[in-house]
Design an enzyme around this catalytic site. Structure first.
Site, PDB file in Angstrom:
ATOM      1  N   LYS A  29       0.801  -1.218   0.000  1.00  0.00           N
ATOM      2  CA  LYS A  29       0.000   0.000   0.000  1.00  0.00           C
ATOM      3  C   LYS A  29       0.841   1.278   0.000  1.00  0.00           C
ATOM      4  O   LYS A  29       0.388   2.324  -0.472  1.00  0.00           O
ATOM      5  CB  LYS A  29      -0.938   0.009   1.206  1.00  0.00           C
ATOM      6  CG  LYS A  29      -2.064  -1.005   1.165  1.00  0.00           C
ATOM      7  CD  LYS A  29      -3.158  -0.576   0.203  1.00  0.00           C
ATOM      8  CE  LYS A  29      -4.397  -1.450   0.343  1.00  0.00           C
ATOM      9  NZ  LYS A  29      -5.478  -1.015  -0.551  1.00  0.00           N
ATOM     10  N   SER A  59      -8.945  -0.400   6.159  1.00  0.00           N
ATOM     11  CA  SER A  59      -8.993  -1.432   7.194  1.00  0.00           C
ATOM     12  C   SER A  59      -7.654  -1.584   7.888  1.00  0.00           C
ATOM     13  O   SER A  59      -7.551  -2.325   8.862  1.00  0.00           O
ATOM     14  CB  SER A  59      -9.401  -2.779   6.572  1.00  0.00           C
ATOM     15  OG  SER A  59      -8.433  -3.191   5.626  1.00  0.00           O
ATOM     16  N   GLU A  89      -9.420 -14.201  -4.163  1.00  0.00           N
ATOM     17  CA  GLU A  89     -10.263 -13.642  -3.112  1.00  0.00           C
ATOM     18  C   GLU A  89     -10.547 -14.701  -2.057  1.00  0.00           C
ATOM     19  O   GLU A  89     -10.558 -15.908  -2.361  1.00  0.00           O
ATOM     20  CB  GLU A  89     -11.611 -13.180  -3.681  1.00  0.00           C
ATOM     21  CG  GLU A  89     -11.534 -11.982  -4.600  1.00  0.00           C
ATOM     22  CD  GLU A  89     -12.921 -11.533  -5.052  1.00  0.00           C
ATOM     23  OE1 GLU A  89     -13.297 -10.392  -4.726  1.00  0.00           O
ATOM     24  OE2 GLU A  89     -13.616 -12.312  -5.730  1.00  0.00           O
ATOM     25  N   GLY A 117     -15.552 -13.392   0.584  1.00  0.00           N
ATOM     26  CA  GLY A 117     -15.552 -12.063  -0.026  1.00  0.00           C
ATOM     27  C   GLY A 117     -15.319 -12.136  -1.518  1.00  0.00           C
ATOM     28  O   GLY A 117     -14.330 -11.599  -2.027  1.00  0.00           O
ATOM     29  N   ASP A 128     -16.750 -10.760  -4.112  1.00  0.00           N
ATOM     30  CA  ASP A 128     -17.479  -9.731  -4.849  1.00  0.00           C
ATOM     31  C   ASP A 128     -16.923  -9.500  -6.254  1.00  0.00           C
ATOM     32  O   ASP A 128     -17.683  -9.296  -7.203  1.00  0.00           O
ATOM     33  CB  ASP A 128     -17.484  -8.406  -4.069  1.00  0.00           C
ATOM     34  CG  ASP A 128     -16.086  -7.942  -3.695  1.00  0.00           C
ATOM     35  OD1 ASP A 128     -15.426  -8.653  -2.917  1.00  0.00           O
ATOM     36  OD2 ASP A 128     -15.650  -6.891  -4.194  1.00  0.00           O
ATOM     37  N   SER A 176       1.273  -9.671  -0.615  1.00  0.00           N
ATOM     38  CA  SER A 176       0.950  -8.252  -0.518  1.00  0.00           C
ATOM     39  C   SER A 176       1.288  -7.579   0.806  1.00  0.00           C
ATOM     40  O   SER A 176       1.395  -6.359   0.859  1.00  0.00           O
ATOM     41  CB  SER A 176      -0.535  -8.023  -0.837  1.00  0.00           C
ATOM     42  OG  SER A 176      -1.355  -8.752   0.058  1.00  0.00           O
TER      43      SER A 176
END
Length: 322
Positions: A56, A81, A207, A211, A213, A307
């Site tokens: 990030k 989060s 995923e 979750g 989506d 990640s």
């Protein structure tokens, strides 16, 4: 006529130039044991060694670095989060600004404490009843701050793509690139870089089962929402794909696969015992997909983006202890 892509390979390369010397160029790890189990050459891009412990920082710093002096003077708002919160907090500090971050009440304490340690002011909300995007926008408007969301921002997406760019620059072309999927910023930037360098690279997102989506949305051909995911992969507990990231992923992502929480735990244990690294649940989903055989056909050379590694010892032992 075709529309101009929101983010291009040139944008990712420009982001790489802007973050050079500030963000870390993270290591790529190999494991003969992993190669043997998977039946392929595997290359793990370890963003758990990135500043703030996750990819990030790439996108956050890139976005913050492009703000005007006036915007920096007023400050930055975001919602997260955990990892993006830390990234924005540190990026703001690096650029002489300040950050106000909206975080879920149930964010792991280590992530909140880290963001506060970088100087951020934390405002909390209930992720199971509140709309964080709406609350975050309201917070930014009330305080006259510049909002930098965790994935729905072109500069953030371009910055995240630098991880894949570095990976391919270091190891050469890949047959497949495997990436965790939350809001879609990492895989959107990664797919932009990978496909821009070699259109033959297969981009596979991962995923958590709770979750899914993005998988559902790609199958439906439009963004759909799921109930707030209850999964150990808190960084991927997203209900709806990003408004900006989804069209990119529709165009560039070849497949989404799902992993269970138990498979994520197994991947975390494997990384700890065999690679001697600590990765958080969201950071382990790409590795979990390989180890659990979730890829229908594993090609000869596979890159995996690990990640992040933001998990404290107590939580790691709780999830991975015998």
């Amino acid at each position: 006529m075709t529309s101009t892509p929101l983010v291009t390979l040139d944008d990712v390369r420009a982001a790489a130039d802007r973050i050079k010397g500030v963000a870390h160029r993270t290591p790529v790890l190999r494991s003969r044991t992993l190669d043997a189990r998977v039946g392929a050459e595997t290359f793990l891009k370890c963003e758990n060694f990135q500043r703030i412990g996750a990819f990030k920082f790439r996108g956050a710093y890139h976005a913050v670095s492009r703000l005007t002096p006036e915007q920096l003077a007023k400050g930055i708002a975001s919602f997260s989060s955990g990892n993006h919160a830390q990234a924005i907090a540190l990026a703001a500090r690096e650029r002489g600004s300040r950050a106000v971050i909206l975080m879920p009440e149930d964010t792991p304490p280590s992530k909140r404490e880290a963001a506060e340690g970088y100087g951020a002011e934390i405002v909390t909300y209930d992720r199971y009843s509140g709309d964080r995007t709406a609350i975050g926008r309201q917070l930014a408007a009330e305080r006259d701050l510049t909002l930098i969301p965790p994935y729905d921002h072109p500069d953030v997406i371009a910055g995240q793509g630098t991880a894949a760019l570095e990976l391919i620059e270091e190891v050469g072309t890949l047959d497949a690139l495997v990436s965790p999927v939350g809001g879609g910023g990492l895989i959107a930037g990664s797919a932009t870089a990978a496909k821009g360098l070699d259109a033959r690279i297969r981009v596979i997102g991962v995923e958590p089962e709770a979750g899914d989506d993005t998988k559902r949305s790609l199958e439906a051909g439009h963004r759909v929402s799921v109930p707030v995911p209850r999964t150990i992969a808190d960084g991927q507990a997203i209900e709806t794909p990003g408004e900006l990231t989804f069209p990119i992923n529709q165009r560039l992502v070849d497949e989404i696969v799902l992993v269970s929480d138990d498979e994520i735990r197994d991947a975390m244990r494997f990384a700890f015992e065999r690679l001697k690294i600590v990765i958080e649940p969201s950071g382990a989903t790409g590795l979990a997909a390989l180890l659990a055989g979730r890829l229908p056909q594993v090609p000869p050379r596979v890159g995996v983006i690990v990640s992040g590694g933001n998990i404290n010892s107590r939580r790691f032992a709780e999830l991975c202890g015998d």
